[in-house]
Write an enzyme that holds these catalytic residues in place. Structure first.
Site, mmCIF file in Angstrom:
data_model
loop_
_atom_site.group_PDB
_atom_site.id
_atom_site.type_symbol
_atom_site.label_atom_id
_atom_site.label_comp_id
_atom_site.label_asym_id
_atom_site.label_seq_id
_atom_site.Cartn_x
_atom_site.Cartn_y
_atom_site.Cartn_z
ATOM 1 N N GLU A 55 0.823 -1.207 0.000
ATOM 2 C CA GLU A 55 0.000 0.000 0.000
ATOM 3 C C GLU A 55 0.859 1.260 0.000
ATOM 4 O OE1 GLU A 55 -2.080 -3.058 2.745
ATOM 5 O OE2 GLU A 55 -0.061 -2.567 2.046
ATOM 6 N N THR A 163 12.879 -44.214 -7.834
ATOM 7 C CA THR A 163 13.589 -42.946 -7.642
ATOM 8 C C THR A 163 15.084 -43.069 -7.898
ATOM 9 O OG1 THR A 163 13.969 -43.360 -5.278
ATOM 10 C CG2 THR A 163 11.910 -42.266 -5.900
ATOM 11 N N ALA A 166 19.123 -49.640 -8.051
ATOM 12 C CA ALA A 166 19.434 -50.344 -6.804
ATOM 13 C C ALA A 166 20.760 -49.890 -6.218
ATOM 14 C CB ALA A 166 19.455 -51.846 -7.061
ATOM 15 N N SER A 170 20.990 -41.990 -9.340
ATOM 16 C CA SER A 170 19.713 -41.348 -9.658
ATOM 17 C C SER A 170 19.851 -40.135 -10.568
ATOM 18 C CB SER A 170 19.008 -40.916 -8.359
ATOM 19 O OG SER A 170 19.794 -39.960 -7.668
ATOM 20 N N ARG A 186 11.956 -24.314 -4.899
ATOM 21 C CA ARG A 186 12.894 -23.923 -3.845
ATOM 22 C C ARG A 186 12.809 -22.434 -3.561
ATOM 23 N NH1 ARG A 186 18.618 -27.035 -5.286
ATOM 24 N NH2 ARG A 186 17.877 -29.176 -4.977
ATOM 25 N N ARG A 209 19.185 -21.801 -7.781
ATOM 26 C CA ARG A 209 20.097 -21.410 -8.855
ATOM 27 C C ARG A 209 19.273 -20.861 -10.019
ATOM 28 N NH1 ARG A 209 21.879 -26.152 -6.627
ATOM 29 N NH2 ARG A 209 21.011 -27.513 -8.266
ATOM 30 N N GLU A 293 13.120 -32.465 0.202
ATOM 31 C CA GLU A 293 13.829 -33.168 -0.874
ATOM 32 C C GLU A 293 14.616 -34.282 -0.202
ATOM 33 O OE1 GLU A 293 15.744 -30.990 -3.971
ATOM 34 O OE2 GLU A 293 14.680 -29.127 -3.495
#
Length: 360
Positions: A55, A163, A166, A170, A186, A209, A293
């Site tokens: 405002e 995800t 084994a 990832s 983030r 980033r 995460e």
């Protein structure tokens, strides 16, 4: 002015408020539009804590606003903090009418700003595009009403729900477009939270980033036994890094604090961090929104305790095989009666991936 015109002007105020979504924390993102004789004469927004509220930012842009209408996405404040009360600034400037999207859930305000303006003779209307305004500040609203942050967990998986391989490999299941989208998640968060196992396996940065101004979220690591390496990458980056632990090992605590971490001792639950106590602590630290995460163990525990408000899952069109690692570690689930039911609230494509949003 008609309700339709009010909605159009409020939609613009909401769009302006979004400009502060990466910088205002722990304050809410707020936009203000000043309209005189059907014409927009000023647009203001709150940039960061300690700076002018929306405002005041708008009022400073024009010399004379007498008789104008102010469209504000959040009830103008009525208390003295780092800045003066916005409701008084609007009254003093000669604003005739104020249209508010939603009442402020902050108990220091909570209708008092609206009441003060009405007592001063201003016409005040509240509730225009309220749901859109609430979506701007989910974390702020939840913290003000419950004392707890809004918790969002980000997960990346293959088409068969894995995800990682084994072996733990990832990088990268999802696309560069999805990873950039995560940067935006983030940037909208007060804190990014992970577990010590993820740190030991990946040494993540957990920072934003993006080539825009952001307030870096606090990096929070759950580390019951203080296994955090003193050489962790996150210590070399801008922003704060917190360790939440149940350990009282003074030697390790001193070493970690000397390295740059802030260490906080939290209540334990069977030798593990009490996750409910973690969320209470973060709320007390003015953390509005937490982005999780983490791996299957922490996500499984959070799901089991219903501590996540929103799940954001990026699904890549690839197969990792039945030996890959799953999204959640929930060994106690044995029958269909044990299943957890979630609701899909949004689906969209991000690059070659699908972005699925769920809540409980």
């Amino acid at each position: 002015m008609s309700l339709n015109q009010d909605a159009i002007f409020m939609a613009t105020a909401i769009k302006i408020a979004k400009k502060g979504c990466f910088t205002t924390d722990p304050n809410p993102s707020v936009g203000c539009l000043l309209v005189l004789n059907g014409e927009v004469i000023a647009k203001g927004w709150h940039v960061k804590a300690g700076s002018d509220h929306a405002e005041v930012d708008a009022l400073k842009q024009v010399a004379n606003v007498k008789g104008a209408t102010a469209y504000v996405t959040l009830e103008p404040c009525s208390h003295y903090g780092k800045t003066g009360p916005c409701c008084e600034a609007l009254v003093a400037a000669g604003i005739k009418r104020v249209v508010v999207a939603m009442q402020d859930p902050n108990p220091l305000v909570g209708g008092k700003g609206i009441k003060k303006m009405q007592e001063a003779g201003l016409i005040v209307e509240c509730g225009v595009l309220q749901q859109d305004a609430e979506a701007l500040n989910q974390g702020y609203i939840k913290r003000m009403t419950t004392g707890l942050p809004f918790v969002r967990s980000k997960l990346g998986m293959s088409l068969d729900g894995r995800t990682a391989m084994a072996s733990g490999d990832s990088q990268w299941i999802t696309s560069s477009q999805s990873r950039r989208d995560v940067q935006s998640l983030r940037a909208k968060s007060s804190a990014v939270l992970t577990g010590i196992n993820t740190v030991l396996a990946d040494d993540p940065s957990l920072n934003v980033r993006l080539d825009i101004e952001v307030k870096q979220p606090v990096r929070v690591v759950l580390d019951s036994l203080l296994q955090m390496p003193l050489t962790a990458k996150m210590l070399t980056l801008a922003g704060e890094s917190w360790i939440l632990t149940t350990s009282d090992d003074e030697k390790k605590i001193i070493e970690l604090e000397a390295a740059g971490f802030q260490v906080f001792q939290i209540k334990n639950n069977e030798r593990r961090l009490d996750l409910e106590a973690v969320m209470v602590f973060l709320g007390e630290k003015q953390i509005n929104t937490v982005l999780v995460e983490a791996g299957a163990i922490l996500n499984g525990a959070l799901l089991k305790q219903d501590l996540v408000d929103e799940w954001v899952v990026y699904m890549a069109p690839c197969i990792l095989g039945n030996q890959g690692r799953g999204l959640f570690h929930l060994p106690e689930m044995q029958t269909m009666d044990d299943k957890k039911q979630l609701k899909i609230t949004n689906v969209r494509q991000v690059g070659p991936d699908l972005r699925l949003v769920f809540n409980s």
